[in-house]
Design an enzyme around this catalytic site. Structure first.
Site, short mmCIF file in Angstrom:
data_model
loop_
_atom_site.label_atom_id
_atom_site.label_comp_id
_atom_site.label_asym_id
_atom_site.label_seq_id
_atom_site.Cartn_x
_atom_site.Cartn_y
_atom_site.Cartn_z
N ASP A 266 0.82 -1.22 0.00
CA ASP A 266 0.00 0.00 0.00
C ASP A 266 0.86 1.27 0.00
O ASP A 266 2.01 1.26 0.45
CB ASP A 266 -0.92 -0.02 1.23
N GLY A 267 0.29 2.35 -0.51
CA GLY A 267 0.94 3.66 -0.44
C GLY A 267 1.49 4.15 -1.77
O GLY A 267 2.21 5.16 -1.80
N GLY B 33 -0.13 5.54 -4.32
CA GLY B 33 -0.72 6.83 -4.70
C GLY B 33 -0.11 7.97 -3.91
O GLY B 33 0.25 9.02 -4.46
N ARG B 34 -0.02 7.76 -2.58
CA ARG B 34 0.52 8.82 -1.72
C ARG B 34 1.99 9.08 -2.04
O ARG B 34 2.46 10.21 -2.01
CB ARG B 34 0.33 8.44 -0.24
N TRP B 35 2.72 8.03 -2.36
CA TRP B 35 4.13 8.17 -2.73
C TRP B 35 4.26 9.10 -3.95
O TRP B 35 5.10 10.01 -3.98
CB TRP B 35 4.72 6.79 -3.03
N HIS C 131 2.28 3.28 -8.95
CA HIS C 131 2.03 1.87 -9.26
C HIS C 131 3.19 1.30 -10.08
O HIS C 131 3.65 0.19 -9.86
CB HIS C 131 0.72 1.71 -10.03
N ASN D 97 -11.09 -2.29 -5.22
CA ASN D 97 -10.29 -1.36 -6.04
C ASN D 97 -10.91 -1.12 -7.44
O ASN D 97 -10.54 -0.15 -8.11
CB ASN D 97 -8.86 -1.87 -6.21
N TRP D 98 -11.85 -1.99 -7.85
CA TRP D 98 -12.52 -1.74 -9.14
C TRP D 98 -13.30 -0.44 -9.12
O TRP D 98 -13.64 0.11 -10.16
CB TRP D 98 -13.47 -2.90 -9.49
N ARG E 10 2.23 -4.76 6.15
CA ARG E 10 1.48 -3.75 5.40
C ARG E 10 2.32 -2.49 5.33
O ARG E 10 2.71 -1.93 6.36
CB ARG E 10 0.12 -3.44 6.02
N ARG F 213 -4.65 -1.61 9.07
CA ARG F 213 -5.87 -2.40 8.85
C ARG F 213 -5.59 -3.51 7.84
O ARG F 213 -4.56 -3.53 7.19
CB ARG F 213 -7.02 -1.50 8.39
C1 IPE Z 1 -5.43 -2.62 0.04
O1 IPE Z 1 -5.13 -1.29 -0.12
C2 IPE Z 1 -5.44 -3.32 -1.28
C3 IPE Z 1 -4.15 -3.48 -1.94
C4 IPE Z 1 -3.01 -3.11 -1.47
C5 IPE Z 1 -4.23 -4.10 -3.22
P1 IPE Z 1 -6.28 -0.18 -0.27
O2 IPE Z 1 -5.58 1.09 -0.52
O3 IPE Z 1 -7.27 -0.62 -1.27
O4 IPE Z 1 -6.95 -0.23 1.17
P2 IPE Z 1 -7.74 0.90 1.96
O5 IPE Z 1 -8.76 1.48 1.04
O6 IPE Z 1 -6.74 1.91 2.41
O7 IPE Z 1 -8.34 0.18 3.13
C1 IPE Z 2 -1.70 0.24 -3.34
O1 IPE Z 2 -1.45 1.60 -3.33
C2 IPE Z 2 -1.97 -0.31 -4.72
C3 IPE Z 2 -3.37 -0.68 -4.97
C4 IPE Z 2 -4.33 -0.71 -4.08
C5 IPE Z 2 -3.71 -1.05 -6.32
P1 IPE Z 2 -2.64 2.64 -3.35
O2 IPE Z 2 -3.02 2.89 -4.76
O3 IPE Z 2 -3.75 2.20 -2.47
O4 IPE Z 2 -1.95 3.92 -2.77
P2 IPE Z 2 -2.50 4.88 -1.63
O5 IPE Z 2 -2.86 4.01 -0.47
O6 IPE Z 2 -3.69 5.58 -2.18
O7 IPE Z 2 -1.37 5.80 -1.33
MG MG Z 3 -4.12 2.41 -0.50
#
Ligand code: IPE
Ligand code: IPE
Ligand code: MG
Length: 243
Positions: A21-22, A24-26, A38, A69-70, A190, A196
């Protein structure tokens, strides 16, 4: 900070699962589009897989895309799907060379057909004799979806008299899950700072050790992975018993 030599001779988890995870924020921190995160995240997958091979970890399971995520913007979903298919095709040869067995959990039917085909081919080609490590990617996966599906299958088998209601055991239920060919994870990592589970392996993680780090996935490297293993080695696992 932990190094390979510090952890190598201690208890190594058999199965490590990661919520990557992270991304997008990165990217946002750098003033870039989420998709840039990504893309960069693929190199972290490479680092973690290489580190796992070095440590002789037998099962590595990565949460790449959830059912939920869809519901993200169409363009982001499209980019992730293309990236996944491209990367799997690009690294297929490397996976075979390193004796990596690719496995997917999740609903492949949700995927665009070209991504689905690329993945199916890679599974076929890496599943002959590859036995160094099983790399499982959770793709269009969610735990509640998986458990609901398994309940449907169990009910169906009861109706067809293949199994008896009274004979259902924990092991039997486990056999109906997508992960029936995997041991339960010993360690869940995580990245990205959230604490979570986000619908990942709810049944399977019952006794996993949990490790949360603020490091965003694109920044997660071998050193970060070894740190997580080092932390795991300090934990006392009791499984409800008394040591
Ligand atoms: C969990 O991350 C799913 C994956 C890493 C693929 P999300 O970004 O979807 O989770 P939430 O929305 O923060 O709980
Ligand atoms: C995890 O990173 C990748 C996927 C869920 C596909 P995010 O895209 O959730 O990135 P953040 O959590 O928004 O930073
Ligand atoms: Mg995320």
């Amino acid at each position: 900070m932990s190094s390979l030599s510090k952890i190598k001779n201690k208890k190594i988890p058999q199965h490590v699962a990661i919520i990557m995870d992270g991304n997008g924020r990165w990217a946002k921190i750098l003033g870039k589009e989420r998709s840039f995160g990504h893309q960069k995240g693929i190199s972290s997958v490479k680092h973690v897989l290489e580190a796992s091979l070095k440590l002789n970890i037998k099962y590595l399971t990565l949460f790449a895309f959830s059912k939920e995520n869809w519901e993200r913007p169409t363009l982001e979903v499209k980019i992730i799907m293309e990236l996944l298919a491209k990367s799997i095709t690009k690294y297929k040869k490397k996976l075979i060379e390193n004796n990596v067995k690719l496995n997917i959990i999740g609903d492949l039917n949700d995927l665009p057909s070209n991504s689905r085909e690329a993945i199916k081919n890679a599974i076929k080609e890496t599943n002959n004799n590859n036995n160094n490590i099983t790399l499982t990617i959770a793709l269009s996966y969610s735990s509640r979806w998986e458990i609901t599906n398994s309940i449907k299958k169990i009910c169906n088998d009861i109706i067809r008299r293949k199994i008896k209601l009274k004979k259902i055991t924990v092991d039997m239920v486990n056999n109906y899950l997508c992960t029936n060919n995997l041991p339960y994870p010993d360690l869940l990592i995580r990245t990205g700072g959230e604490k979570r589970i986000s619908n990942f392996l709810l049944w399977q993680l019952a006794y996993a050790e949990l490790y949360f780090t603020k490091t965003n996935w694109p920044d997660f490297n071998k050193r970060n992975f070894y740190n997580a293993i080092f932390e795991y080695q300090k934990r006392e696992r009791r499984f409800g018993k008394v040591n």
